[in-house]
Design a protein around this motif. Sequence first.
Motif, PDB file in Angstrom:
ATOM      1  N   VAL A 191      -0.240  -0.237  -7.032  1.00 22.44           N
ATOM      2  CA  VAL A 191      -0.797  -0.616  -5.745  1.00 22.44           C
ATOM      3  C   VAL A 191      -2.292  -0.303  -5.784  1.00 22.44           C
ATOM      4  CG1 VAL A 191       1.308  -0.293  -4.392  1.00 22.44           C
ATOM      5  CG2 VAL A 191      -0.154   1.682  -4.832  1.00 22.44           C
ATOM      6  N   PRO A 192      -3.086  -1.013  -4.945  1.00 19.97           N
ATOM      7  CA  PRO A 192      -2.699  -1.998  -3.943  1.00 19.97           C
ATOM      8  C   PRO A 192      -2.597  -3.404  -4.524  1.00 19.97           C
ATOM      9  CG  PRO A 192      -5.056  -1.638  -3.824  1.00 19.97           C
ATOM     10  CD  PRO A 192      -4.532  -0.706  -4.892  1.00 19.97           C
ATOM     11  N   VAL A 193      -1.920  -4.239  -3.742  1.00 20.83           N
ATOM     12  CA  VAL A 193      -1.871  -5.679  -3.977  1.00 20.83           C
ATOM     13  C   VAL A 193      -2.000  -6.339  -2.619  1.00 20.83           C
ATOM     14  CG1 VAL A 193      -0.490  -7.627  -4.787  1.00 20.83           C
ATOM     15  CG2 VAL A 193      -0.337  -5.441  -5.975  1.00 20.83           C
ATOM     16  N   ILE A 194      -2.747  -7.434  -2.544  1.00 23.17           N
ATOM     17  CA  ILE A 194      -2.794  -8.182  -1.292  1.00 23.17           C
ATOM     18  C   ILE A 194      -2.214  -9.577  -1.500  1.00 23.17           C
ATOM     19  CG2 ILE A 194      -4.816  -6.927  -0.433  1.00 23.17           C
ATOM     20  CD1 ILE A 194      -6.394  -9.628  -0.905  1.00 23.17           C
ATOM     21  N   GLU A 195      -1.664 -10.086  -0.426  1.00 22.80           N
ATOM     22  CA  GLU A 195      -1.260 -11.491  -0.356  1.00 22.80           C
ATOM     23  C   GLU A 195      -2.067 -12.136   0.757  1.00 22.80           C
ATOM     24  OE1 GLU A 195       3.191 -12.327  -0.947  1.00 22.80           O
ATOM     25  OE2 GLU A 195       3.136 -10.294  -0.099  1.00 22.80           O
ATOM     26  N   ASP A 196      -2.755 -13.181   0.425  1.00 26.71           N
ATOM     27  CA  ASP A 196      -3.531 -13.941   1.405  1.00 26.71           C
ATOM     28  C   ASP A 196      -3.066 -15.388   1.293  1.00 26.71           C
ATOM     29  OD1 ASP A 196      -5.356 -14.822   3.257  1.00 26.71           O
ATOM     30  OD2 ASP A 196      -7.077 -14.741   1.894  1.00 26.71           O
ATOM     31  N   ALA A 237      -4.491  -8.204  -7.235  1.00 24.29           N
ATOM     32  CA  ALA A 237      -4.258  -6.792  -7.503  1.00 24.29           C
ATOM     33  C   ALA A 237      -5.577  -6.144  -7.912  1.00 24.29           C
ATOM     34  CB  ALA A 237      -3.214  -6.617  -8.596  1.00 24.29           C
ATOM     35  N   ASP A 238      -5.593  -4.796  -7.895  1.00 22.75           N
ATOM     36  CA  ASP A 238      -6.747  -3.979  -8.268  1.00 22.75           C
ATOM     37  C   ASP A 238      -7.684  -3.854  -7.074  1.00 22.75           C
ATOM     38  OD1 ASP A 238      -8.454  -2.707 -10.643  1.00 22.75           O
ATOM     39  OD2 ASP A 238      -9.790  -3.857  -9.350  1.00 22.75           O
ATOM     40  N   SER A 239      -7.952  -2.606  -6.687  1.00 23.31           N
ATOM     41  CA  SER A 239      -8.679  -2.360  -5.440  1.00 23.31           C
ATOM     42  C   SER A 239     -10.083  -2.948  -5.438  1.00 23.31           C
ATOM     43  CB  SER A 239      -8.729  -0.862  -5.140  1.00 23.31           C
ATOM     44  OG  SER A 239      -9.430  -0.151  -6.146  1.00 23.31           O
ATOM     45  N   THR A 240     -10.834  -2.808  -6.535  1.00 21.05           N
ATOM     46  CA  THR A 240     -12.190  -3.350  -6.516  1.00 21.05           C
ATOM     47  C   THR A 240     -12.189  -4.872  -6.561  1.00 21.05           C
ATOM     48  OG1 THR A 240     -12.372  -2.947  -8.906  1.00 21.05           O
ATOM     49  CG2 THR A 240     -13.278  -1.282  -7.448  1.00 21.05           C
ATOM     50  N   ALA A 241     -11.251  -5.462  -7.297  1.00 17.21           N
ATOM     51  CA  ALA A 241     -11.131  -6.921  -7.282  1.00 17.21           C
ATOM     52  C   ALA A 241     -10.797  -7.418  -5.881  1.00 17.21           C
ATOM     53  CB  ALA A 241     -10.048  -7.365  -8.264  1.00 17.21           C
ATOM     54  N   ILE A 242      -9.956  -6.685  -5.183  1.00 15.04           N
ATOM     55  CA  ILE A 242      -9.603  -7.049  -3.808  1.00 15.04           C
ATOM     56  C   ILE A 242     -10.827  -6.964  -2.898  1.00 15.04           C
ATOM     57  CG2 ILE A 242      -8.260  -6.339  -1.789  1.00 15.04           C
ATOM     58  CD1 ILE A 242      -6.063  -5.428  -3.795  1.00 15.04           C
ATOM     59  N   LEU A 243     -11.630  -5.917  -3.063  1.00 11.27           N
ATOM     60  CA  LEU A 243     -12.841  -5.790  -2.240  1.00 11.27           C
ATOM     61  C   LEU A 243     -13.780  -6.978  -2.456  1.00 11.27           C
ATOM     62  CD1 LEU A 243     -13.759  -1.985  -2.550  1.00 11.27           C
ATOM     63  CD2 LEU A 243     -12.629  -3.146  -0.633  1.00 11.27           C
ATOM     64  N   VAL A 244     -13.966  -7.370  -3.719  1.00 14.04           N
ATOM     65  CA  VAL A 244     -14.831  -8.518  -4.017  1.00 14.04           C
ATOM     66  C   VAL A 244     -14.275  -9.782  -3.373  1.00 14.04           C
ATOM     67  CG1 VAL A 244     -15.672 -10.021  -5.864  1.00 14.04           C
ATOM     68  CG2 VAL A 244     -15.764  -7.540  -6.148  1.00 14.04           C
ATOM     69  N   SER A 251       0.811  -1.205   0.000  1.00 11.73           N
ATOM     70  CA  SER A 251       0.000   0.000   0.000  1.00 11.73           C
ATOM     71  C   SER A 251       0.851   1.264   0.000  1.00 11.73           C
ATOM     72  CB  SER A 251      -0.889  -0.034   1.255  1.00 11.73           C
ATOM     73  OG  SER A 251      -1.746   1.069   1.320  1.00 11.73           O
ATOM     74  N   PHE A 252       0.210   2.370  -0.366  1.00 11.58           N
ATOM     75  CA  PHE A 252       0.789   3.706  -0.289  1.00 11.58           C
ATOM     76  C   PHE A 252      -0.229   4.584   0.423  1.00 11.58           C
ATOM     77  CE2 PHE A 252       1.389   7.973  -2.223  1.00 11.58           C
ATOM     78  CZ  PHE A 252       2.685   8.214  -1.779  1.00 11.58           C
ATOM     79  N   PRO A 253       0.162   5.283   1.488  1.00 11.69           N
ATOM     80  CA  PRO A 253      -0.831   5.927   2.365  1.00 11.69           C
ATOM     81  C   PRO A 253      -1.687   7.000   1.711  1.00 11.69           C
ATOM     82  CG  PRO A 253       1.411   6.572   2.968  1.00 11.69           C
ATOM     83  CD  PRO A 253       1.530   5.436   2.014  1.00 11.69           C
ATOM     84  N   LEU A 254      -1.206   7.666   0.668  1.00  8.71           N
ATOM     85  CA  LEU A 254      -1.985   8.739   0.041  1.00  8.71           C
ATOM     86  C   LEU A 254      -2.772   8.272  -1.173  1.00  8.71           C
ATOM     87  CD1 LEU A 254       0.463  11.784   0.296  1.00  8.71           C
ATOM     88  CD2 LEU A 254      -1.433  11.154   1.805  1.00  8.71           C
TER      89      LEU A 254
END
Length: 206
Positions: A56-61, A67-74, A9-12
Amino acid sequence: MSNAIRIHSFPLSGHCHRVQLFAGLTGIGHELVPVDLAAGEHKRDPFLALNPAGKVPVIEDGDVVIADSTAILVYLARKYAPDWLPADAVGEARVQRFLSLAANEIANGPAAARLVMVFGAELDAERAKATATYAFDLLEGHLTGRTWLVGDRATIADVAIYSYTAHAPEGNVSLEPYPQVRAFLKRVEDLPGFVAMPSTPVGLAA
């Protein structure tokens, strides 16, 4: 933290904030992994091994990388917080409408206008502000008589729309003409687990 998801992530970044906000609202255990965009960390390995698009963002689970914020939310809603994404076809389609708005008019409107002011991006600020006006006019009308964007409780639609809308004044986009939108933002901010995005004192927010 060994079982927590990792959020690169990047805070801004409002895109990153969506993911952090959703994790906070749902109590998903997470570790923030800062990515130094100014130093170009997102454009070289090891980050590019996670997301070849260099964003960014990217998550690792565990072994899963998204990757992609909306894909991550889903993904996070389906796996960890199913109440935040309707399971019926109509409800899910209505959520998708606002995920598309977030990825298009919100990204090209208030987010782009903010990029100009906060980061000096070489974008058409007037076009971005016009797009923001279009998006906020839609939201204002939709929210009249409604508490949330879809159904009778908060969903990932609300999370996707929140960050760049709340920070629109940083891009010289006023929220004063939009009382329904401002009330909606306050409702999101009043949710348990809300996480604020750092403000930048520029534009109308100066």
